[in-house]
Structure formats: C-alpha cells, structure tokens
Design an enzyme around this catalytic site. Structure first.
Site, PDB file in Angstrom:
ATOM      1  N   SER A 148      -3.526   3.628  -6.742  1.00 23.33           N
ATOM      2  CA  SER A 148      -2.846   2.352  -6.555  1.00 23.33           C
ATOM      3  C   SER A 148      -1.791   2.135  -7.636  1.00 23.33           C
ATOM      4  CB  SER A 148      -3.875   1.223  -6.510  1.00 23.33           C
ATOM      5  OG  SER A 148      -3.281  -0.001  -6.168  1.00 23.33           O
ATOM      6  N   ASP A 299       3.646  -1.370  -4.709  1.00 26.31           N
ATOM      7  CA  ASP A 299       3.023  -0.457  -5.664  1.00 26.31           C
ATOM      8  C   ASP A 299       3.038   0.968  -5.118  1.00 26.31           C
ATOM      9  OD1 ASP A 299       1.094  -0.762  -3.699  1.00 26.31           O
ATOM     10  OD2 ASP A 299      -0.579  -0.908  -5.096  1.00 26.31           O
ATOM     11  N   ASP A 301       1.055   3.174  -3.764  1.00 27.50           N
ATOM     12  CA  ASP A 301       0.488   3.549  -2.465  1.00 27.50           C
ATOM     13  C   ASP A 301       0.793   2.524  -1.380  1.00 27.50           C
ATOM     14  OD1 ASP A 301      -1.329   1.641  -3.525  1.00 27.50           O
ATOM     15  OD2 ASP A 301      -2.957   2.441  -2.301  1.00 27.50           O
ATOM     16  N   ASP A 303       0.085  -0.682  -0.829  1.00 23.95           N
ATOM     17  CA  ASP A 303      -0.853  -1.631  -0.232  1.00 23.95           C
ATOM     18  C   ASP A 303      -0.679  -3.038  -0.796  1.00 23.95           C
ATOM     19  OD1 ASP A 303      -2.006  -1.196  -2.720  1.00 23.95           O
ATOM     20  OD2 ASP A 303      -4.004  -0.706  -1.953  1.00 23.95           O
TER      21      ASP A 303
END
Length: 572
Positions: A148, A299, A301, A303
């Site tokens: 993340s 961010d 990734d 999400d």
C-alpha cells in the site's frame, strides 16, 4: 522470546532449505548484528487488517520468498482441503514495489505446483482490479503483492476470497492455522507452467467500463468544464485512472509527469501516502499554475485517494478521508434517490473509527449504516452478510472508498471518478466540491476529525503500545475537555460500558484491540494499534451545529482548538 530462542530460530535459516544468499545474510547477522537479528526473528509476520505486510529481508519477521511462499503453501493446502469438486483457480496481481513482480511469479509457481490454476497479470495493476478480477474470472481466491502506502523498504501480501473481499473469519483463521503448521521445507516452489495463464487488457477493459458505470452520477453533467490534476505517485493507478476518466468523458485532465512512471523508490516524495499534503505538493502546485478545480492523488496500489479542492477563498485544501467519504456518500444516496431506488432496503458501510457524520447523512435519507471494524474486508463482509439489502457505497477515515459492490475492496479508480463527478456537477450548478461539504455540515452538524499516529518500532515498541492501551483500559478517562464521558467501548472484551450508570452491553462485532470513549455531546476518542505498521493511532472527533456556510471558518477554528485541548489533556 529470549535471545537463545531467537538464535536457535535464526540458525534454522542456515539449512539447505534456504538459498545461499539467505543463509549468508542470516550468518552475517548472527556474527555482527544481534539487535537486527532479534528484530527479524522475535515474531513471525502475521495477517493484520490489511493482510501480511512488513520490511523486506531474510527472517521470519520479514517479507521474503520464504515467508510469502509459506503463506501461499498454507493457502494452497487450505484450498485443496475445502474444494474438491472442481478445478481451483486463483488470480494474482502486484504493484510497483521492489520485488513485487518476482514475488508475484513465485506465488504463482507455488500455487501451480499444488495443482491450482493461476491467472497472473502481465504487469502491475491496481489492487481494486484484482478484487474485481477474482469474481470476473470466477476464481476461488485472489492475491495481491503490495504494501500500500508504506515506505519503499516494505512489501506485503493480501488474500481475497471468492467474493472479491479480503479474507475474514472463519477463512482467515483456518488459513493461518494451515500456514503455522508448515515447515519452510514443505513449500513447493517448482512451478507447473501449464497452469499459469497470463491476463491483461481483456480484464482491464471490463474493469474500466464497470468503474464508469458505477462511478458516474448523471448523464447530464458537462464534464468538459472540470479541470483535473491527477498524480499516480509513481504507482499502479496510471494503468487505470486516466483511461477511466477519459471513458467517462473528462477531457481536461493534467497528469503530474514527474510522478507518472511507476517506481518503487517513490523518488519525488518522502512518503507515497495521499493522506499527507506533502505527497500531493507537486499536484497542488500544478493545480495553482493552471487553475485546476480538483487534485486527486492515489497511493501505490491505488486503493486509497487524496482529494484536494478549492475552498471558499480559492485555495487548494486537502480533504481528509472522513470529509471525502461524507461527500461521496451523500452524492451516491442522492443519485439513488433521484433514480427512485431508495425503498428502505439499502445500506452504506462505515467503520468504528470513521466519522459518525456518514451515519447522520444516511439516516436523513432513510438509509441504514452498517458499522464494522477497521478495514474494508469488514465492509465487503457486510455485502455478503446482508444479501437481502442493496449496498450503495462505503468508506473509512483512512482515505478509502468503495462505490457499489462490483469491487469488494477500497477502490481509488471508481472513487476518483466519483469525486470528479461531484465536483463537475457542483460546478455546473454554480457551486463547488467544498461548498457541497459545507452544505452537508449545515444539514447535519460540522464534524471535525483529527488523527495522531505514534510510531513505536520493534519488540520494545510493541510492548509500549500494548501498555498504553492497557493503561487506557484499566484507568479510563472520566472527562474530555470538561465533558463527562458517557461510554467506553472496549472491542477487545466486546463490552460497551456506560460510565455514568455502570450499565454494560455486548458489542456484536469480532474482538479487536480498540477503545472508544464518547461523551453525551458526541465527542469521541478512539485508540488502536495499526494492523500493518508499528504505530498506535488516536482518532479524535468533535462536532457542533453550523447555522450558515458563512460561519464555517469560525466554527472550524473552534473545533480545531477543542481537539488541541484534548490532545494536550491526554499528554500526547
């Protein structure tokens, strides 16, 4: 665990089960760095609210091919145990971090060696696309390699079930039991390449179309008038967000070119976390230069998202996760209302540390709010648990939102589009995204939230965090800023206690190490250890009526001062 036990545990990594480079790394630590050796072996990496996440390197308390391989072997054993009537399949995606691609292939190898079909993405992809792909490809599980928004030295591993949501009880405990029963020598690394299928654009196209269908508010919005600045912060969103905005009809989109290229070093930011204003500085500078209406950053990734919009003075202001969540929820419910779809059988999702403003917004439309523990796996579980109800959307304070149920995790692709829809519609009607938020405050009270994260690294740090929570649990506060505390919710004991009457009620949620104090006026303090980082987090929420939007600055200042008094009172 004492030093001798740690040393014995480490020496097991000098066996032929581990490759030469790993053995050399561990031997060097034994010989030269006992403190680092302790940190790497005093515990095993564990599944938290966001899966398994940690610093990369050799050791049981690190992310490496063996800790990930063992987790994957445990998952494979579990899948082969519970599914026997069909071919088992798993989808795998990975982000831009160092070793993510290699880890992704290694995980695919282990699964295929266990006779499990694998759909492996051909390049980095956003986490929400993996959640989508699990259901789209009719998989039994999914895995994404990501840490993340953590620093560059981190990586991680999240497991999804067949509904596209992250694993929850009972699957998580059963999988962890399988993992813990394994020795590293039992990992099957030899791939069956015939069972590994590469996927890519054919999934992307369907995912983008689904994002557009779910994220648009109205066919009558003039999207050409909204000027957008977008930054992927060197992450995976560059694979999906620009295409989604274009497909929806946004033409005035400006990408921060210095941050376009995926790069696990995140070279232009101290932290690739859109919660932090510094991470979006390049984007907000560009917005000021070109006169943009909205800035969005995601961010690594993809999400979670940060949204900055112009305030009533025309300055770019970064919204916090509670604010964007409130605006998005209001917009979505209003859309459903306009379409005649609100009939008392809908709900929105939230979490115990998120703003209660969302609950008030939903109630004003006759919509229920389901509140779960921190983490989107619990919101995804709500969709599974309440099959007779329709899920509108849901979010949490940590800059995450899920629009509809076609993705079962926080989804910055669809949420980016929704934020732009709110801004474009407001602009078309002579307002702005920020003014939409102020209108919500007038209707429902001005809510102000604040978060403090205290970092406590290593074994000693973990003990300090537990002691802080123990002190708050055993010696509870009685007042906050002169307000008598009415209740203390202890999610570890599952007890809500009225501190005035002494009455206790049971909290019907899974146990979690979280404490929440609340006064009669709705002032709240929550404390919890992070599930993915060596931190303890304190969440503050205060609210008061707002009569007109013209008084917003004054009221905000008063609420900010109240929060600072509380922080000082708690010696944080």
């Amino acid at each position: 665990m004492d030093n001798n036990q740690i040393l014995e545990k480490a020496k097991k990594w000098l066996s032929s089960t581990f490759d030469t480079a790993t053995q050399k790394e561990i031997q060097d630590l034994i010989d030269n760095n006992p403190e680092q050796l302790t940190d790497r072996f005093y515990k095993d990496t564990e599944f938290g609210t966001g899966g398994m996440r940690g610093v990369m390197g050799a050791g049981t308390n690190r992310i490496n091919k063996y800790t990930l391989g063992r987790a994957t072997q445990g998952l494979a054993n579990y899948l082969n145990k519970v599914i026997s009537d069909k071919e088992i399949s798993v989808a795998i995606a990975y982000d831009c971090r160092h070793n993510s691609k290699e880890f992704g292939k290694m995980v695919a190898d282990v699964l295929s060696a266990n006779n499990i079909k694998v759909y492996l993405f051909d390049d980095l992809r956003p986490t929400p696309e993996l959640s989508f792909a699990v259901r789209h490809l009719n998989c039994d599980a999914g895995i994404v390699l990501t840490a993340s928004h953590n620093p560059p030295e981190y990586n991680g591993y999240k497991v999804y079930w067949s509904d596209g949501g992250q694993i929850v009880p009972p699957q998580d405990g059963e999988i962890i039991n399988e993992v813990n029963s394994l020795d590293f020598s039992e990992i099957k690394f030899d791939a069956n390449e015939d069972l590994i299928q590469t996927v890519g654009k054919e999934v992307d196209d369907v995912f983008v179309k689904g994002s557009v269908v779910n994220g648009t508010l109205s066919n009558s919005i003039d999207r050409s008038k909204l000027k957008i600045v977008f930054t992927s912060l060197h992450g995976t969103s560059i694979m999906s967000v620009p295409d989604t905005l274009a497909e929806a009809g946004y033409t005035d989109v400006h990408i921060v070119e210095e941050q376009r290229k995926p790069d696990g070093n995140f070279p232009t930011v101290k932290s690739p976390n859109p919660e932090e204003p510094a991470a979006l500085k390049m984007a907000t500078d560009l917005a000021d230069k070109i006169g943009a209406d909205i800035v969005i950053g995601t961010d690594p990734d993809c999400d979670r998202l940060g949204v900055a919009v112009r305030d009533t003075d025309g300055n770019m202001k970064l919204m916090n996760g509670n604010q964007t969540m409130a605006v998005m929820t209001d917009a979505l419910i209003q859309k459903w209302k306009n379409e005649g779809r609100i009939n008392g059988k809908q709900f929105v999702g939230s979490t115990i540390v998120s703003t209660e403003l969302v609950n008030r917004i939903a109630a004003s439309y006759g919509v229920d709010t389901k509140v779960g523990l921190t983490g989107f796996k619990w919101i995804a579980k709500m969709i599974r648990d309440y099959k007779d109800l329709e899920f509108i959307g849901g979010g949490e304070e940590s800059f995450g939102y899920m629009v509809g149920d076609f993705v079962r995790d926080k989804d910055a692709v669809t949420a980016t589009l929704l934020a732009c829809e709110v801004a474009a519609l407001a602009k078309q009607n002579g307002g702005s995204f920020y003014e939409s938020l102020l209108d919500i405050y007038v209707k429902n009270n001005y809510y102000k939230e604040h978060l403090i994260s205290i970092v406590k690294k290593g074994m000693d740090g973990a003990a300090q965090i537990q002691q802080m929570l123990s002190d708050m649990r055993n010696n509870p506060l009685t007042t906050i800023d002169g307000e008598q505390i009415e209740s203390l919710c202890d999610y570890q004991s599952s007890i809500k206690k009225n501190l005035i009457t002494g009455e206790e009620t049971v909290i019907d949620l899974p146990k979690s190490n979280v404490l929440i104090y609340q006064t009669k006026n709705g002032t709240r303090i929550a404390a919890r250890p992070s599930g993915t980082e060596p931190k303890i987090k304190f969440y503050f929420s205060v609210n008061t009526p707002l009569d007109t939007t013209s008084n917003a600055k004054k009221v905000e200042s008063e609420l900010d001062a109240k929060i600072q008094r509380i922080i000082k009172e708690m010696n944080l």
